[in-house]
Design a protein around this motif. Structure first.
Motif, PDB file in Angstrom:
ATOM      1  N   UNK A  57       5.479   5.682  -0.812  1.00  0.00           N
ATOM      2  CA  UNK A  57       4.160   5.597  -0.199  1.00  0.00           C
ATOM      3  C   UNK A  57       3.089   6.264  -1.056  1.00  0.00           C
ATOM      4  N   UNK A  58       3.415   6.552  -2.330  1.00  0.00           N
ATOM      5  CA  UNK A  58       2.478   7.248  -3.208  1.00  0.00           C
ATOM      6  C   UNK A  58       2.013   6.366  -4.365  1.00  0.00           C
ATOM      7  N   UNK A  59       2.094   5.051  -4.175  1.00  0.00           N
ATOM      8  CA  UNK A  59       1.676   4.119  -5.222  1.00  0.00           C
ATOM      9  C   UNK A  59       0.425   3.385  -4.718  1.00  0.00           C
ATOM     10  N   UNK A  60      -0.701   3.642  -5.374  1.00  0.00           N
ATOM     11  CA  UNK A  60      -1.979   3.094  -4.901  1.00  0.00           C
ATOM     12  C   UNK A  60      -1.970   1.573  -4.858  1.00  0.00           C
ATOM     13  N   UNK A  61      -1.337   0.930  -5.849  1.00  0.00           N
ATOM     14  CA  UNK A  61      -1.360  -0.534  -5.906  1.00  0.00           C
ATOM     15  C   UNK A  61      -0.648  -1.162  -4.717  1.00  0.00           C
ATOM     16  N   UNK A  62       0.355  -0.473  -4.160  1.00  0.00           N
ATOM     17  CA  UNK A  62       1.033  -1.016  -2.974  1.00  0.00           C
ATOM     18  C   UNK A  62       0.079  -1.010  -1.779  1.00  0.00           C
ATOM     19  N   UNK A  81      -7.672   1.146   6.820  1.00  0.00           N
ATOM     20  CA  UNK A  81      -6.768   2.291   6.683  1.00  0.00           C
ATOM     21  C   UNK A  81      -6.016   2.238   5.353  1.00  0.00           C
ATOM     22  N   UNK A  82      -5.608   1.047   4.944  1.00  0.00           N
ATOM     23  CA  UNK A  82      -4.879   0.909   3.678  1.00  0.00           C
ATOM     24  C   UNK A  82      -5.788   1.184   2.489  1.00  0.00           C
ATOM     25  N   UNK A  83      -7.025   0.703   2.534  1.00  0.00           N
ATOM     26  CA  UNK A  83      -7.961   0.988   1.447  1.00  0.00           C
ATOM     27  C   UNK A  83      -8.227   2.488   1.334  1.00  0.00           C
ATOM     28  N   UNK A  84      -8.397   3.153   2.489  1.00  0.00           N
ATOM     29  CA  UNK A  84      -8.653   4.597   2.462  1.00  0.00           C
ATOM     30  C   UNK A  84      -7.467   5.338   1.848  1.00  0.00           C
ATOM     31  N   UNK A  90      -6.008   6.986  -5.717  1.00  0.00           N
ATOM     32  CA  UNK A  90      -6.746   6.542  -6.902  1.00  0.00           C
ATOM     33  C   UNK A  90      -8.237   6.557  -6.558  1.00  0.00           C
ATOM     34  N   UNK A  91      -8.892   7.680  -6.803  1.00  0.00           N
ATOM     35  CA  UNK A  91     -10.211   7.958  -6.238  1.00  0.00           C
ATOM     36  C   UNK A  91     -11.293   6.971  -6.665  1.00  0.00           C
ATOM     37  N   UNK A  92     -11.246   6.474  -7.869  1.00  0.00           N
ATOM     38  CA  UNK A  92     -12.369   5.680  -8.363  1.00  0.00           C
ATOM     39  C   UNK A  92     -12.188   4.189  -8.311  1.00  0.00           C
TER      40      UNK A  92
END
Length: 527
Positions: A57-62, A81-84, A90-92
């Motif tokens: 659950x720590x992969x931004x692309x997923x 919620x998923x985008x947040x 991946x902040x930017x």
């Protein structure tokens, strides 16, 4: 992670026979999810990407992939919620920032929308989408000069930007510059053709100004733009009825009925609109046609309309074959409930109560059976039983206007005036254009010798619903009963501008100082 990298991970996972590490299995699941998404199978895709997230659950692309899938499924809360979550990793990421800003605003969270827009502007001060979010937030918060500035920045970057022009039109309308706003929107429609954002903006202006003719015209364009959208067709028909064009309104609803003739929920929505319209919403030819050849769902809808219009005998004849089987089922419960109402209206109260109880034994929440039993119990002075039924209605059918009416009437019979008045007042807020609520409240106030308050209530109602002839009819009766010449002149002036208003005007006294209307109670439909 790009599509080719996800596909590569899938190939690797297959080569390993599914025996890799959690990270490898997560990558394989994400790749499968992406392939399913690309193939249009969003249900399987969302299930599969959640399998990947259960492993990692720590992969931004997923999370980004989940957000895109949820957007395609129109699950906007899930997408947000998923985008947040992806932004936490991946902040930017600009895709996520744009989506989070726009979805936050759409969901009413102006603080979050402003925050994400600011983050985008920190990356690029000329980001048009972010400036539009800032303008939208400022406009919603009433900071009109700030909104003007943000819109101006976007238009300086892109003079033809549609979003900026829509916001400019809305800003002008808020400033009561409605002609200029409409000119912008008409120009947009002429250049780009009709689309939902432009038509919605026009509709907002015409509703704000009470322009019923142009409301009808815009709703006609919406209905034409989305011919398969039932909501658009029903909204158009509702306005046609409000404008006194009953034949045209029925023709629209007739086409809607034919799209799903066996759909009981759709047919019930049509009946709701017939009842809201008042008058002769269904022509005689259509009554005969549906009674003879309609589906059971269409016949139930028609019978409900006829029963409420005081034509219980016709409704009873239509429903008699559908209620012949004493076995209550999901398919015939509504027919039995409406049939019971016709029996009560025809004076067969004991039979009606027996039938209502049979429906409620099958479905304890059936709204029509509960309403009927509550009214029968009221008539029999069983106010505790009636109140119990009304509270069940209130719990399970908050969108049914009859619920607060019967509840308030029971409170009145129990000498609980504060509860009765409060219930009516809330009903006027919850159902602002419902004439039945107005009629019931006016009757209650007259019965308790509060005619002046009844006149104030009717005046407020017609102010909020200036194109509703039945509302003006109730107010006209009150004015005549009070021999109030000024009130009658005000009502007559309003009715003279409305189609169908002349019939009400003919009933007004020519000289209210000499004529007495006797204070006749307001009329409403049968329950």
């Amino acid at each position: 992670m790009t599509t080719w990298r996800l596909a590569g991970a899938l190939a690797l996972a297959l080569a390993l026979g599914g025996c890799g590490s959690p990270g490898e299995r997560a990558a394989a699941a994400a790749a499968r999810a992406d392939q399913l998404f690309q193939a249009g199978d969003t249900w399987s895709a969302v299930t599969t990407i959640r399998e990947a997230l259960a492993l990692r659950d720590d992969v931004a692309s997923y999370w980004l992939l989940l957000a895109r899938i949820e957007m395609a499924r129109r699950n906007y809360a899930g997408a947000y919620a998923a985008y947040v979550r992806s932004l936490e990793l991946e902040h930017g990421n600009q895709e996520a920032l744009h989506a989070a800003a726009e979805l936050a605003f759409a969901g009413g969270d102006t603080v979050a929308a402003d925050k994400y827009a600011d983050q985008l502007l920190a990356l690029n001060a000329q980001n048009g989408r972010a400036l539009l979010v800032k303008a939208s937030v400022a406009l919603k918060q009433g900071r009109l000069d700030d909104a003007d500035g943000f819109i101006g920045q976007v238009q300086a970057l892109s003079p033809d930007d549609q979003g900026a022009q829509l916001l400019r039109a809305r800003l002008l309308s808020v400033r009561n510059q409605n002609e200029e706003a409409v000119a912008i929107l008409d120009k947009l429609a002429a250049r780009n053709g009709d689309n939902a954002p432009t038509l919605v903006a026009l509709l907002e202006i015409y509703r704000r100004t009470g322009d019923s003719a142009n409301i009808e015209a815009v709703l006609a364009r919406m209905a034409k733009l989305t011919p398969d959208n039932v909501d658009a067709q029903i909204d158009y028909a509702r306005q046609l009825y409000r404008n006194g064009k009953n034949a045209e309104a029925f023709a629209v609803l007739d086409r809607v009925q034919q799209t799903k003739p066996a759909d009981a929920l759709l047919q019930a929505r049509v009946a709701d609109l017939w009842l809201d319209a008042g008058g002769d919403a269904v022509p005689a030819e259509a009554v005969a046609r549906i009674a003879a050849n309609g589906t059971p769902a269409m016949k139930v809808a028609l019978a409900r309309y006829l029963q409420a219009r005081g034509r219980a005998a016709e409704a009873e004849r239509i429903l008699r074959p559908l209620a012949a089987d004493d076995q209550i089922t999901q398919a015939n419960a509504e027919a039995h409930a409406i049939y019971a109402m016709t029996r009560e209206a025809m004076g067969q109260r004991e039979d009606a109560l027996r039938r209502a109880n049979a429906v409620l034994a099958f479905d304890a929440t059936n709204s029509h059976a509960l309403l009927l039993r509550a009214r029968i119990r009221m008539a029999g002075k069983d106010l505790d039983g009636a109140l119990a039924d009304a509270r069940l209605l209130q719990r399970d059918n908050p969108d049914l206007a009859s619920t607060p009416i019967v509840l308030a009437e029971i409170y009145g019979l129990r000498q609980q005036d504060g509860l009765a008045t409060g219930t009516f007042e809330r009903a006027l807020q919850d159902f602002p254009g419902n004439v039945d609520v107005l009629a019931a409240y006016v009757n209650y106030l007259i019965s308790s010798n509060r005619r002046s308050q009844a006149m104030q209530v009717a005046e407020t109602f017609t102010g909020r619903n200036p194109d509703l002839v039945p509302g003006w009819k109730i107010r006209a009766d009150l004015c005549a009963g009070a021999h109030d010449a000024d009130c009658i002149r005000t009502v007559a002036a309003a009715l003279s501008k409305l189609k169908g208003g002349d019939a009400v005007m003919r009933g007004l006294p020519a000289d209210p100082a000499r004529e007495s209307a006797g204070g006749e109670p307001a009329r409403r439909r049968a329950a």
